[in-house]
Design a protein around this motif. Sequence first.
Motif, PDB file in Angstrom:
ATOM      1  N   PHE A  14      -7.675  12.990   0.405  1.00  0.00           N
ATOM      2  CA  PHE A  14      -6.610  12.548  -0.515  1.00  0.00           C
ATOM      3  C   PHE A  14      -6.646  10.994  -0.414  1.00  0.00           C
ATOM      4  CE2 PHE A  14      -2.022  10.939  -0.152  1.00  0.00           C
ATOM      5  CZ  PHE A  14      -1.703  11.576  -1.406  1.00  0.00           C
ATOM      6  N   PHE A  15      -6.690  10.348   0.686  1.00  0.00           N
ATOM      7  CA  PHE A  15      -6.700   8.957   0.822  1.00  0.00           C
ATOM      8  C   PHE A  15      -7.702   8.394  -0.078  1.00  0.00           C
ATOM      9  CE2 PHE A  15      -7.528   4.925   2.926  1.00  0.00           C
ATOM     10  CZ  PHE A  15      -6.323   4.230   2.702  1.00  0.00           C
ATOM     11  N   GLU A  16      -9.149   8.987  -0.093  1.00  0.00           N
ATOM     12  CA  GLU A  16      -9.968   8.034  -1.052  1.00  0.00           C
ATOM     13  C   GLU A  16      -9.828   8.268  -2.298  1.00  0.00           C
ATOM     14  OE1 GLU A  16     -13.626   9.915   2.237  1.00  0.00           O
ATOM     15  OE2 GLU A  16     -13.243  10.848   0.404  1.00  0.00           O
ATOM     16  N   ALA A  17      -9.293   9.465  -2.851  1.00  0.00           N
ATOM     17  CA  ALA A  17      -8.915   9.366  -4.119  1.00  0.00           C
ATOM     18  C   ALA A  17      -7.855   8.652  -4.623  1.00  0.00           C
ATOM     19  CB  ALA A  17      -8.663  11.131  -4.407  1.00  0.00           C
ATOM     20  N   THR A  18      -6.791   8.621  -3.965  1.00  0.00           N
ATOM     21  CA  THR A  18      -5.718   7.675  -4.226  1.00  0.00           C
ATOM     22  C   THR A  18      -6.090   6.107  -4.112  1.00  0.00           C
ATOM     23  OG1 THR A  18      -4.813   7.942  -2.127  1.00  0.00           O
ATOM     24  CG2 THR A  18      -3.972   9.224  -3.729  1.00  0.00           C
ATOM     25  N   THR A  19      -7.052   5.756  -2.965  1.00  0.00           N
ATOM     26  CA  THR A  19      -7.436   4.582  -2.894  1.00  0.00           C
ATOM     27  C   THR A  19      -8.286   3.977  -4.255  1.00  0.00           C
ATOM     28  OG1 THR A  19      -7.417   4.437  -0.576  1.00  0.00           O
ATOM     29  CG2 THR A  19      -8.967   2.848  -1.658  1.00  0.00           C
ATOM     30  N   CYS A  20      -9.069   5.016  -4.846  1.00  0.00           N
ATOM     31  CA  CYS A  20      -9.550   4.985  -6.247  1.00  0.00           C
ATOM     32  C   CYS A  20      -8.564   4.639  -7.263  1.00  0.00           C
ATOM     33  CB  CYS A  20     -10.500   5.977  -6.515  1.00  0.00           C
ATOM     34  SG  CYS A  20     -12.022   6.086  -5.281  1.00  0.00           S
ATOM     35  N   ALA A  21      -7.598   5.508  -7.143  1.00  0.00           N
ATOM     36  CA  ALA A  21      -6.543   5.113  -8.283  1.00  0.00           C
ATOM     37  C   ALA A  21      -5.956   3.515  -8.033  1.00  0.00           C
ATOM     38  CB  ALA A  21      -5.558   5.933  -8.117  1.00  0.00           C
ATOM     39  N   GLY A  22      -5.778   3.107  -6.978  1.00  0.00           N
ATOM     40  CA  GLY A  22      -5.264   1.844  -6.677  1.00  0.00           C
ATOM     41  C   GLY A  22      -6.428   0.770  -6.964  1.00  0.00           C
ATOM     42  N   MET A  23      -7.542   0.925  -6.739  1.00  0.00           N
ATOM     43  CA  MET A  23      -8.692   0.090  -7.187  1.00  0.00           C
ATOM     44  C   MET A  23      -8.525  -0.113  -8.630  1.00  0.00           C
ATOM     45  SD  MET A  23     -10.388  -1.139  -4.392  1.00  0.00           S
ATOM     46  CE  MET A  23     -10.568  -0.779  -2.778  1.00  0.00           C
ATOM     47  N   LEU A  24      -8.373   1.121  -9.507  1.00  0.00           N
ATOM     48  CA  LEU A  24      -8.351   0.934 -10.912  1.00  0.00           C
ATOM     49  C   LEU A  24      -7.096  -0.028 -11.297  1.00  0.00           C
ATOM     50  CD1 LEU A  24      -8.948   4.558 -12.363  1.00  0.00           C
ATOM     51  CD2 LEU A  24     -10.495   2.525 -12.578  1.00  0.00           C
ATOM     52  N   ALA A  25      -5.931   0.311 -10.808  1.00  0.00           N
ATOM     53  CA  ALA A  25      -4.963  -0.395 -11.155  1.00  0.00           C
ATOM     54  C   ALA A  25      -5.006  -2.008 -10.746  1.00  0.00           C
ATOM     55  CB  ALA A  25      -3.665  -0.023 -10.348  1.00  0.00           C
ATOM     56  N   PHE A  26      -5.555  -2.023  -9.651  1.00  0.00           N
ATOM     57  CA  PHE A  26      -5.653  -3.614  -9.347  1.00  0.00           C
ATOM     58  C   PHE A  26      -6.626  -4.363 -10.146  1.00  0.00           C
ATOM     59  CE2 PHE A  26      -4.853  -1.871  -4.828  1.00  0.00           C
ATOM     60  CZ  PHE A  26      -3.179  -2.040  -5.086  1.00  0.00           C
ATOM     61  N   ALA A  27      -7.857  -3.672 -10.736  1.00  0.00           N
ATOM     62  CA  ALA A  27      -8.710  -4.405 -11.497  1.00  0.00           C
ATOM     63  C   ALA A  27      -8.186  -4.607 -12.861  1.00  0.00           C
ATOM     64  CB  ALA A  27     -10.007  -3.459 -11.503  1.00  0.00           C
ATOM     65  N   ARG A  28      -7.146  -3.644 -13.423  1.00  0.00           N
ATOM     66  CA  ARG A  28      -6.695  -3.915 -14.777  1.00  0.00           C
ATOM     67  C   ARG A  28      -5.795  -4.755 -14.909  1.00  0.00           C
ATOM     68  NH1 ARG A  28      -7.185   2.727 -15.902  1.00  0.00           N
ATOM     69  NH2 ARG A  28      -9.396   2.783 -16.009  1.00  0.00           N
ATOM     70  N   MET A  29      -4.963  -5.268 -13.843  1.00  0.00           N
ATOM     71  CA  MET A  29      -3.983  -6.115 -14.207  1.00  0.00           C
ATOM     72  C   MET A  29      -4.220  -7.443 -13.289  1.00  0.00           C
ATOM     73  SD  MET A  29       0.050  -5.927 -12.987  1.00  0.00           S
ATOM     74  CE  MET A  29       0.616  -4.899 -14.184  1.00  0.00           C
ATOM     75  N   PRO A  30      -4.339  -8.494 -14.107  1.00  0.00           N
ATOM     76  CA  PRO A  30      -4.513  -9.788 -13.303  1.00  0.00           C
ATOM     77  C   PRO A  30      -3.514 -10.089 -12.435  1.00  0.00           C
ATOM     78  CG  PRO A  30      -4.789  -9.963 -15.710  1.00  0.00           C
ATOM     79  CD  PRO A  30      -3.902  -8.562 -15.480  1.00  0.00           C
ATOM     80  N   ALA A  31      -4.068 -10.763 -11.386  1.00  0.00           N
ATOM     81  CA  ALA A  31      -3.167 -11.429 -10.304  1.00  0.00           C
ATOM     82  C   ALA A  31      -4.198 -12.363  -9.517  1.00  0.00           C
ATOM     83  CB  ALA A  31      -2.924 -10.338  -9.387  1.00  0.00           C
ATOM     84  N   ASP A  32      -3.398 -13.170  -8.725  1.00  0.00           N
ATOM     85  CA  ASP A  32      -4.296 -14.327  -7.885  1.00  0.00           C
ATOM     86  C   ASP A  32      -4.743 -13.918  -6.746  1.00  0.00           C
ATOM     87  OD1 ASP A  32      -3.622 -16.720  -9.498  1.00  0.00           O
ATOM     88  OD2 ASP A  32      -1.467 -16.190  -8.956  1.00  0.00           O
ATOM     89  N   TYR A  33      -4.254 -12.632  -5.996  1.00  0.00           N
ATOM     90  CA  TYR A  33      -4.630 -12.281  -4.844  1.00  0.00           C
ATOM     91  C   TYR A  33      -4.754 -10.778  -4.739  1.00  0.00           C
ATOM     92  CZ  TYR A  33      -5.149 -17.100  -3.276  1.00  0.00           C
ATOM     93  OH  TYR A  33      -5.549 -18.322  -3.110  1.00  0.00           O
ATOM     94  N   LEU A  34      -5.330  -9.967  -3.886  1.00  0.00           N
ATOM     95  CA  LEU A  34      -5.053  -8.570  -3.637  1.00  0.00           C
ATOM     96  C   LEU A  34      -5.148  -8.714  -2.072  1.00  0.00           C
ATOM     97  CD1 LEU A  34      -4.758  -5.453  -3.710  1.00  0.00           C
ATOM     98  CD2 LEU A  34      -7.350  -5.394  -4.190  1.00  0.00           C
ATOM     99  N   LEU A  35      -3.918  -8.147  -1.502  1.00  0.00           N
ATOM    100  CA  LEU A  35      -3.802  -7.622  -0.072  1.00  0.00           C
ATOM    101  C   LEU A  35      -4.074  -6.333   0.154  1.00  0.00           C
ATOM    102  CD1 LEU A  35      -0.450  -9.609   0.660  1.00  0.00           C
ATOM    103  CD2 LEU A  35      -2.715 -10.580   0.937  1.00  0.00           C
ATOM    104  N   LEU A  36      -5.163  -6.129   0.759  1.00  0.00           N
ATOM    105  CA  LEU A  36      -5.732  -4.603   0.914  1.00  0.00           C
ATOM    106  C   LEU A  36      -5.826  -4.419   2.409  1.00  0.00           C
ATOM    107  CD1 LEU A  36      -7.115  -2.357  -0.628  1.00  0.00           C
ATOM    108  CD2 LEU A  36      -9.433  -3.706   0.076  1.00  0.00           C
ATOM    109  N   GLU A  37      -4.768  -3.335   2.825  1.00  0.00           N
ATOM    110  CA  GLU A  37      -4.600  -2.687   4.191  1.00  0.00           C
ATOM    111  C   GLU A  37      -5.345  -1.593   4.506  1.00  0.00           C
ATOM    112  OE1 GLU A  37      -1.256  -0.532   6.734  1.00  0.00           O
ATOM    113  OE2 GLU A  37      -0.398  -2.083   5.372  1.00  0.00           O
ATOM    114  N   VAL A  38      -6.336  -1.770   5.635  1.00  0.00           N
ATOM    115  CA  VAL A  38      -6.955  -0.550   6.041  1.00  0.00           C
ATOM    116  C   VAL A  38      -6.047   0.650   6.383  1.00  0.00           C
ATOM    117  CG1 VAL A  38      -8.461   0.179   7.876  1.00  0.00           C
ATOM    118  CG2 VAL A  38      -8.950  -1.821   6.979  1.00  0.00           C
ATOM    119  N   GLY A  39      -6.372   1.898   5.829  1.00  0.00           N
ATOM    120  CA  GLY A  39      -5.746   3.135   6.289  1.00  0.00           C
ATOM    121  C   GLY A  39      -6.024   3.397   7.732  1.00  0.00           C
ATOM    122  N   LEU A  40      -7.369   3.707   8.088  1.00  0.00           N
ATOM    123  CA  LEU A  40      -7.612   4.148   9.529  1.00  0.00           C
ATOM    124  C   LEU A  40      -9.108   3.503   9.985  1.00  0.00           C
ATOM    125  CD1 LEU A  40      -6.943   5.810  11.931  1.00  0.00           C
ATOM    126  CD2 LEU A  40      -8.343   7.664  10.699  1.00  0.00           C
TER     127      LEU A  40
END
Length: 422
Positions: free
Chosen positions: A117-143
Amino acid sequence: MTKYGSDALLERMMTFHPKIIDLTLDRMERLLAALGNPERRLPPVIHIAGTNGKGSTQAMIRAGLEGAGKSVHAYTSPHLARFHERIRLAGQLIGEDALAALLDECITANGPDAITFFEATTCAGMLAFARMPADYLLLEVGLGGRLDATNVVDRPALTIITPVSLDHQQYLGDTVALIAAEKAGIIKRGVPVIVGPQHPDGLVVIEARAARMGAQVYAHGQQWHCFADRGRMVFQDENGLLDLPLPNLPGPHQIENAGAAIMALRVLGVGDAEAAVTRAEWPARMQRLRHGPLIDAAPQVELWLDGGHNPAGGMAVAATLAQMPTRPTHLICGMLNTKDIGGYLRPLAPHVTTLSAVSIPGEAATLPASATHAAALAAGMKAVEAASVLDALRAIAGVDPTARVLICGSLYLAGQVLRENG
Protein backbone atom coordinates in the motif's frame (compact mmCIF):
# COMPACT_ATOMS: atom_id res chain seq x y z
CA MET A 1 -11.38 10.24 -14.75
CA THR A 2 -11.90 7.19 -12.59
CA LYS A 3 -15.43 6.32 -11.63
CA TYR A 4 -14.28 5.19 -8.21
CA GLY A 5 -13.62 7.42 -5.21
CA SER A 6 -10.25 7.44 -3.50
CA ASP A 7 -11.49 5.49 -0.48
CA ALA A 8 -12.50 2.53 -2.65
CA LEU A 9 -9.21 2.64 -4.56
CA LEU A 10 -7.16 2.86 -1.38
CA GLU A 11 -9.03 -0.10 0.07
CA ARG A 12 -8.30 -2.06 -3.11
CA MET A 13 -4.60 -1.16 -2.86
CA MET A 14 -4.47 -2.78 0.58
CA THR A 15 -4.98 -6.16 -1.12
CA PHE A 16 -2.02 -5.98 -3.53
CA HIS A 17 0.50 -7.49 -1.11
CA PRO A 18 0.07 -10.00 1.73
CA LYS A 19 2.18 -7.83 4.06
CA ILE A 20 1.60 -4.24 5.13
CA ILE A 21 5.38 -3.70 5.37
CA ASP A 22 7.96 -5.46 3.18
CA LEU A 23 11.07 -3.32 2.89
CA THR A 24 12.71 -3.35 -0.54
CA LEU A 25 13.00 -0.90 -3.44
CA ASP A 26 12.48 -3.42 -6.26
CA ARG A 27 8.72 -2.98 -6.55
CA MET A 28 9.00 0.82 -6.35
CA GLU A 29 11.55 0.91 -9.16
CA ARG A 30 9.38 -1.35 -11.34
CA LEU A 31 6.19 0.70 -10.92
CA LEU A 32 7.97 4.04 -11.23
CA ALA A 33 9.50 2.85 -14.51
CA ALA A 34 6.03 1.87 -15.75
CA LEU A 35 4.84 5.38 -14.85
CA GLY A 36 7.66 7.07 -16.75
CA ASN A 37 9.99 7.64 -13.78
CA PRO A 38 8.35 10.70 -12.20
CA GLU A 39 10.94 10.57 -9.38
CA ARG A 40 13.44 11.99 -11.89
CA ARG A 41 11.33 15.11 -12.53
CA LEU A 42 10.69 16.35 -9.01
CA PRO A 43 11.39 19.83 -7.61
CA PRO A 44 14.47 20.03 -5.35
CA VAL A 45 13.90 17.42 -2.63
CA ILE A 46 14.50 17.77 1.12
CA HIS A 47 14.44 14.17 2.38
CA ILE A 48 13.70 13.67 6.09
CA ALA A 49 14.24 10.52 8.17
CA GLY A 50 14.32 9.86 11.92
CA THR A 51 12.36 8.22 14.72
CA ASN A 52 10.81 11.31 16.28
CA GLY A 53 10.31 14.87 15.07
CA LYS A 54 10.13 14.26 11.30
CA GLY A 55 6.69 15.77 10.90
CA SER A 56 7.29 18.77 13.15
CA THR A 57 10.61 19.52 11.47
CA GLN A 58 9.00 19.25 8.07
CA ALA A 59 6.16 21.55 9.12
CA MET A 60 8.63 24.20 10.30
CA ILE A 61 10.72 24.01 7.12
CA ARG A 62 7.55 24.38 5.08
CA ALA A 63 6.46 27.40 7.13
CA GLY A 64 9.89 28.97 6.68
CA LEU A 65 9.96 28.41 2.93
CA GLU A 66 6.40 29.58 2.43
CA GLY A 67 7.12 32.59 4.64
CA ALA A 68 9.76 33.54 2.06
CA GLY A 69 7.25 33.21 -0.79
CA LYS A 70 8.30 29.76 -2.00
CA SER A 71 5.86 27.12 -3.22
CA VAL A 72 6.28 23.80 -1.45
CA HIS A 73 5.05 20.25 -2.01
CA ALA A 74 5.03 17.93 1.01
CA TYR A 75 4.66 14.19 1.53
CA THR A 76 4.05 12.75 4.99
CA SER A 77 2.63 9.67 6.69
CA PRO A 78 0.59 8.35 8.30
CA HIS A 79 -2.45 10.54 7.85
CA LEU A 80 -4.73 11.35 10.76
CA ALA A 81 -8.25 11.96 9.49
CA ARG A 82 -8.04 11.52 5.67
CA PHE A 83 -5.46 10.08 3.30
CA HIS A 84 -5.37 13.39 1.40
CA GLU A 85 -3.25 14.83 4.25
CA ARG A 86 -0.28 12.82 2.96
CA ILE A 87 0.04 14.75 -0.31
CA ARG A 88 0.27 18.54 -0.21
CA LEU A 89 0.66 20.32 -3.55
CA ALA A 90 2.02 23.87 -3.50
CA GLY A 91 0.51 24.46 -0.08
CA GLN A 92 -2.85 22.74 -0.59
CA LEU A 93 -3.96 19.21 0.25
CA ILE A 94 -4.58 17.17 -2.88
CA GLY A 95 -8.18 17.23 -4.08
CA GLU A 96 -10.40 14.16 -4.26
CA ASP A 97 -10.69 14.00 -8.05
CA ALA A 98 -6.94 14.40 -8.54
CA LEU A 99 -6.13 11.77 -5.93
CA ALA A 100 -8.60 9.25 -7.31
CA ALA A 101 -7.25 9.71 -10.85
CA LEU A 102 -3.64 9.22 -9.69
CA LEU A 103 -4.48 6.11 -7.68
CA ASP A 104 -6.34 4.65 -10.65
CA GLU A 105 -3.36 5.38 -12.90
CA CYS A 106 -1.01 3.59 -10.52
CA ILE A 107 -3.31 0.58 -10.21
CA THR A 108 -3.50 0.27 -13.99
CA ALA A 109 0.26 0.62 -14.44
CA ASN A 110 0.98 -1.91 -11.70
CA GLY A 111 -1.27 -4.58 -13.19
CA PRO A 112 -1.37 -7.89 -11.30
CA ASP A 113 2.04 -7.53 -9.63
CA ALA A 114 2.48 -7.45 -5.86
CA ILE A 115 3.12 -4.06 -4.27
CA THR A 116 2.51 -2.70 -0.78
CA PHE A 117 0.00 0.00 0.00
CA PHE A 118 2.70 2.50 0.96
CA GLU A 119 4.71 1.80 -2.18
CA ALA A 120 1.73 2.24 -4.49
CA THR A 121 0.52 5.41 -2.81
CA THR A 122 4.05 6.84 -2.74
CA CYS A 123 4.18 6.34 -6.51
CA ALA A 124 0.92 8.28 -6.78
CA GLY A 125 2.52 11.07 -4.75
CA MET A 126 5.58 11.09 -7.02
CA LEU A 127 3.31 11.51 -10.05
CA ALA A 128 1.51 14.42 -8.42
CA PHE A 129 4.73 16.15 -7.37
CA ALA A 130 6.32 15.73 -10.81
CA ARG A 131 3.33 17.17 -12.65
CA MET A 132 2.81 20.36 -10.64
CA PRO A 133 5.65 22.89 -10.47
CA ALA A 134 6.97 23.94 -7.08
CA ASP A 135 10.16 25.35 -5.62
CA TYR A 136 10.74 22.45 -3.19
CA LEU A 137 9.43 19.02 -2.20
CA LEU A 138 9.58 17.99 1.46
CA LEU A 139 9.70 14.19 1.42
CA GLU A 140 9.20 12.37 4.72
CA VAL A 141 10.39 8.78 5.09
CA GLY A 142 7.70 6.27 6.02
CA LEU A 143 9.78 3.67 7.86
CA GLY A 144 13.54 3.45 8.24
CA GLY A 145 15.24 5.05 5.26
CA ARG A 146 17.59 2.77 3.33
CA LEU A 147 14.79 0.59 1.91
CA ASP A 148 11.89 2.99 2.42
CA ALA A 149 9.71 3.63 -0.63
CA THR A 150 10.67 7.31 -0.62
CA ASN A 151 14.38 6.50 -1.05
CA VAL A 152 14.26 6.54 -4.84
CA VAL A 153 15.56 10.09 -5.32
CA ASP A 154 19.17 9.91 -6.46
CA ARG A 155 20.12 13.52 -5.86
CA PRO A 156 18.09 15.42 -3.24
CA ALA A 157 18.99 18.99 -2.41
CA LEU A 158 19.34 18.15 1.28
CA THR A 159 18.82 15.27 3.72
CA ILE A 160 17.82 15.53 7.38
CA ILE A 161 17.99 12.95 10.15
CA THR A 162 15.95 13.86 13.23
CA PRO A 163 16.53 12.10 16.60
CA VAL A 164 16.86 8.32 16.28
CA SER A 165 15.63 6.02 19.05
CA LEU A 166 14.13 2.55 19.50
CA ASP A 167 10.96 1.96 17.47
CA HIS A 168 9.90 -0.57 14.81
CA GLN A 169 12.67 -2.90 16.02
CA GLN A 170 11.07 -5.85 14.20
CA TYR A 171 11.95 -4.14 10.89
CA LEU A 172 14.96 -1.94 11.64
CA GLY A 173 17.01 -3.72 14.30
CA ASP A 174 17.07 -3.81 18.09
CA THR A 175 19.79 -1.23 18.82
CA VAL A 176 20.05 2.50 18.22
CA ALA A 177 23.12 1.88 16.05
CA LEU A 178 21.28 -0.57 13.76
CA ILE A 179 18.28 1.73 13.45
CA ALA A 180 20.53 4.73 12.76
CA ALA A 181 22.20 2.76 9.96
CA GLU A 182 18.80 2.31 8.31
CA LYS A 183 17.93 6.00 8.72
CA ALA A 184 21.34 7.04 7.39
CA GLY A 185 20.55 5.17 4.19
CA ILE A 186 18.97 8.35 2.81
CA ILE A 187 22.35 10.16 2.84
CA LYS A 188 23.49 10.64 -0.77
CA ARG A 189 26.91 11.31 -2.25
CA GLY A 190 27.89 14.96 -1.95
CA VAL A 191 24.51 16.02 -0.53
CA PRO A 192 24.58 17.95 2.80
CA VAL A 193 22.91 16.28 5.79
CA ILE A 194 21.38 18.04 8.80
CA VAL A 195 21.58 15.89 11.93
CA GLY A 196 19.37 16.50 14.95
CA PRO A 197 20.28 15.51 18.54
CA GLN A 198 21.41 11.87 18.61
CA HIS A 199 22.41 9.13 20.99
CA PRO A 200 26.20 8.75 20.66
CA ASP A 201 25.83 5.25 19.19
CA GLY A 202 23.59 6.61 16.47
CA LEU A 203 25.69 9.67 15.73
CA VAL A 204 28.80 7.55 15.11
CA VAL A 205 26.93 5.51 12.50
CA ILE A 206 25.42 8.56 10.80
CA GLU A 207 28.74 10.40 10.63
CA ALA A 208 30.49 7.31 9.25
CA ARG A 209 27.93 6.96 6.46
CA ALA A 210 28.22 10.68 5.65
CA ALA A 211 32.01 10.40 5.49
CA ARG A 212 31.77 7.47 3.07
CA MET A 213 29.40 9.45 0.88
CA GLY A 214 31.36 12.71 1.01
CA ALA A 215 28.32 14.44 2.52
CA GLN A 216 28.86 17.60 4.58
CA VAL A 217 27.43 17.09 8.08
CA TYR A 218 25.68 19.85 10.04
CA ALA A 219 25.15 18.20 13.44
CA HIS A 220 23.40 19.51 16.53
CA GLY A 221 25.91 20.45 19.19
CA GLN A 222 28.72 20.72 16.66
CA GLN A 223 27.94 22.83 13.58
CA TRP A 224 24.79 24.31 15.10
CA HIS A 225 23.25 24.97 18.51
CA CYS A 226 19.71 25.87 19.53
CA PHE A 227 18.34 26.56 23.01
CA ALA A 228 15.78 28.52 25.02
CA ASP A 229 16.95 31.65 26.80
CA ARG A 230 14.74 34.03 28.81
CA GLY A 231 11.57 33.22 26.92
CA ARG A 232 13.21 33.33 23.51
CA MET A 233 14.96 30.81 21.26
CA VAL A 234 18.60 31.25 20.29
CA PHE A 235 20.01 29.58 17.18
CA GLN A 236 23.70 29.73 16.37
CA ASP A 237 25.89 28.34 13.61
CA GLU A 238 29.17 29.41 12.01
CA ASN A 239 27.34 32.20 10.18
CA GLY A 240 26.08 33.88 13.31
CA LEU A 241 23.34 34.02 15.91
CA LEU A 242 19.57 34.36 15.57
CA ASP A 243 17.33 35.61 18.38
CA LEU A 244 13.85 34.19 17.69
CA PRO A 245 10.50 33.61 19.39
CA LEU A 246 9.92 30.23 20.96
CA PRO A 247 8.26 27.74 18.56
CA ASN A 248 4.50 27.87 18.49
CA LEU A 249 4.48 24.04 18.54
CA PRO A 250 4.45 23.20 22.28
CA GLY A 251 7.20 21.34 24.10
CA PRO A 252 10.91 21.79 24.77
CA HIS A 253 11.75 19.15 22.15
CA GLN A 254 10.37 21.47 19.49
CA ILE A 255 13.29 23.83 20.07
CA GLU A 256 15.66 21.16 18.73
CA ASN A 257 13.30 20.39 15.84
CA ALA A 258 13.18 24.11 15.08
CA GLY A 259 16.97 24.21 15.12
CA ALA A 260 17.16 21.46 12.50
CA ALA A 261 14.59 23.30 10.38
CA ILE A 262 16.49 26.60 10.60
CA MET A 263 19.80 24.89 9.81
CA ALA A 264 18.12 23.40 6.73
CA LEU A 265 16.99 26.84 5.61
CA ARG A 266 20.49 28.24 6.19
CA VAL A 267 22.11 25.50 4.11
CA LEU A 268 19.55 25.99 1.33
CA GLY A 269 20.15 29.75 1.50
CA VAL A 270 16.44 30.53 1.49
CA GLY A 271 13.57 30.88 3.92
CA ASP A 272 12.25 32.94 6.82
CA ALA A 273 13.51 31.60 10.17
CA GLU A 274 10.94 33.50 12.23
CA ALA A 275 8.08 32.19 10.07
CA ALA A 276 9.46 28.67 10.55
CA VAL A 277 9.03 28.82 14.32
CA THR A 278 5.86 30.96 14.55
CA ARG A 279 3.69 29.74 11.66
CA ALA A 280 4.15 25.97 11.66
CA GLU A 281 1.10 23.80 12.28
CA TRP A 282 1.22 20.07 12.97
CA PRO A 283 -1.90 18.28 14.31
CA ALA A 284 -1.77 15.75 17.17
CA ARG A 285 1.60 16.93 18.48
CA MET A 286 0.58 18.40 21.85
CA GLN A 287 -2.37 19.99 20.08
CA ARG A 288 -4.86 21.94 22.20
CA LEU A 289 -8.45 21.05 21.28
CA ARG A 290 -10.74 24.03 21.69
CA HIS A 291 -14.01 23.08 20.00
CA GLY A 292 -16.06 20.08 18.93
CA PRO A 293 -18.18 17.40 20.62
CA LEU A 294 -15.47 16.48 23.13
CA ILE A 295 -15.23 20.07 24.33
CA ASP A 296 -19.02 20.26 24.47
CA ALA A 297 -19.01 17.20 26.74
CA ALA A 298 -16.51 18.75 29.16
CA PRO A 299 -16.41 22.50 28.49
CA GLN A 300 -14.13 23.46 31.39
CA VAL A 301 -11.52 20.79 30.78
CA GLU A 302 -8.18 21.80 29.24
CA LEU A 303 -8.01 19.15 26.50
CA TRP A 304 -4.85 18.13 24.63
CA LEU A 305 -4.04 15.54 21.97
CA ASP A 306 -0.70 13.89 21.18
CA GLY A 307 0.19 10.99 18.89
CA GLY A 308 3.61 10.07 20.35
CA HIS A 309 3.90 6.32 20.85
CA ASN A 310 7.46 5.28 21.78
CA PRO A 311 9.71 5.86 24.83
CA ALA A 312 11.27 8.98 23.31
CA GLY A 313 7.78 10.29 22.62
CA GLY A 314 6.81 9.65 26.24
CA MET A 315 9.86 11.56 27.42
CA ALA A 316 9.01 14.49 25.13
CA VAL A 317 5.43 14.65 26.43
CA ALA A 318 6.67 14.40 30.01
CA ALA A 319 9.06 17.30 29.47
CA THR A 320 6.22 19.33 27.97
CA LEU A 321 3.91 18.62 30.92
CA ALA A 322 6.69 19.57 33.33
CA GLN A 323 6.85 23.05 31.80
CA MET A 324 3.10 23.65 31.89
CA PRO A 325 1.40 25.50 34.75
CA THR A 326 0.63 23.15 37.64
CA ARG A 327 -2.74 21.48 37.18
CA PRO A 328 -4.10 17.96 37.79
CA THR A 329 -3.33 16.03 34.61
CA HIS A 330 -5.23 12.94 33.49
CA LEU A 331 -4.28 10.73 30.56
CA ILE A 332 -6.66 8.91 28.24
CA CYS A 333 -4.34 6.39 26.61
CA GLY A 334 -4.68 3.83 23.82
CA MET A 335 -1.75 2.14 22.06
CA LEU A 336 -0.91 -0.48 19.46
CA ASN A 337 0.31 -3.88 20.63
CA THR A 338 3.58 -3.44 18.71
CA LYS A 339 4.75 -0.59 20.94
CA ASP A 340 6.77 -0.48 24.17
CA ILE A 341 4.00 0.73 26.42
CA GLY A 342 6.07 0.50 29.60
CA GLY A 343 8.83 2.58 28.05
CA TYR A 344 6.24 5.14 26.93
CA LEU A 345 4.43 5.42 30.27
CA ARG A 346 7.30 5.41 32.77
CA PRO A 347 8.53 8.97 32.10
CA LEU A 348 4.94 10.23 32.26
CA ALA A 349 4.09 8.73 35.65
CA PRO A 350 5.45 11.59 37.84
CA HIS A 351 3.32 14.13 35.97
CA VAL A 352 -0.01 12.29 35.91
CA THR A 353 -2.91 12.11 38.38
CA THR A 354 -4.77 9.22 36.71
CA LEU A 355 -4.78 7.23 33.47
CA SER A 356 -7.91 5.99 31.70
CA ALA A 357 -7.07 3.04 29.44
CA VAL A 358 -8.98 2.61 26.17
CA SER A 359 -8.77 0.30 23.17
CA ILE A 360 -8.52 1.88 19.72
CA PRO A 361 -11.78 0.98 17.94
CA GLY A 362 -11.39 -0.51 14.47
CA GLU A 363 -7.66 -1.23 14.86
CA ALA A 364 -6.81 -4.93 14.73
CA ALA A 365 -3.43 -4.26 16.37
CA THR A 366 -4.84 -2.28 19.30
CA LEU A 367 -3.56 -3.08 22.76
CA PRO A 368 -6.58 -4.10 24.85
CA ALA A 369 -7.60 -1.54 27.44
CA SER A 370 -6.92 -4.16 30.12
CA ALA A 371 -3.28 -4.43 29.04
CA THR A 372 -2.83 -0.63 29.02
CA HIS A 373 -4.45 -0.53 32.45
CA ALA A 374 -2.01 -3.16 33.75
CA ALA A 375 0.99 -1.33 32.26
CA ALA A 376 -0.11 1.93 33.86
CA LEU A 377 -0.35 0.27 37.27
CA ALA A 378 3.11 -1.24 36.75
CA ALA A 379 4.44 2.26 35.94
CA GLY A 380 3.10 3.53 39.27
CA MET A 381 0.00 5.32 38.00
CA LYS A 382 -3.54 5.26 39.31
CA ALA A 383 -5.50 3.75 36.42
CA VAL A 384 -8.95 2.67 35.31
CA GLU A 385 -10.40 1.17 32.15
CA ALA A 386 -12.90 3.07 30.00
CA ALA A 387 -15.15 1.99 27.14
CA SER A 388 -14.28 5.02 24.98
CA VAL A 389 -12.50 8.35 24.95
CA LEU A 390 -15.81 10.15 25.47
CA ASP A 391 -16.74 7.98 28.45
CA ALA A 392 -13.30 8.54 29.98
CA LEU A 393 -13.51 12.29 29.45
CA ARG A 394 -16.95 12.50 31.05
CA ALA A 395 -15.81 10.47 34.04
CA ILE A 396 -12.77 12.70 34.58
CA ALA A 397 -14.80 15.89 34.20
CA GLY A 398 -17.36 14.54 36.67
CA VAL A 399 -14.69 14.37 39.37
CA ASP A 400 -12.48 17.30 38.30
CA PRO A 401 -14.30 19.66 35.88
CA THR A 402 -11.26 21.91 35.32
CA ALA A 403 -8.65 19.19 34.90
CA ARG A 404 -6.02 18.99 32.19
CA VAL A 405 -6.70 15.92 30.02
CA LEU A 406 -4.26 14.52 27.48
CA ILE A 407 -5.45 11.94 24.94
CA CYS A 408 -2.30 10.08 23.93
CA GLY A 409 -0.44 6.91 22.94
CA SER A 410 -1.10 6.50 19.22
CA LEU A 411 -1.46 8.43 15.98
CA TYR A 412 -4.29 6.05 15.13
CA LEU A 413 -6.17 7.05 18.28
CA ALA A 414 -5.37 10.70 17.58
CA GLY A 415 -6.73 10.41 14.05
CA GLN A 416 -9.94 8.89 15.29
CA VAL A 417 -10.33 11.68 17.85
CA LEU A 418 -9.81 14.34 15.18
CA ARG A 419 -12.33 12.70 12.83
CA GLU A 420 -14.98 12.33 15.52
CA ASN A 421 -14.35 15.74 17.05
CA GLY A 422 -14.66 17.53 13.72
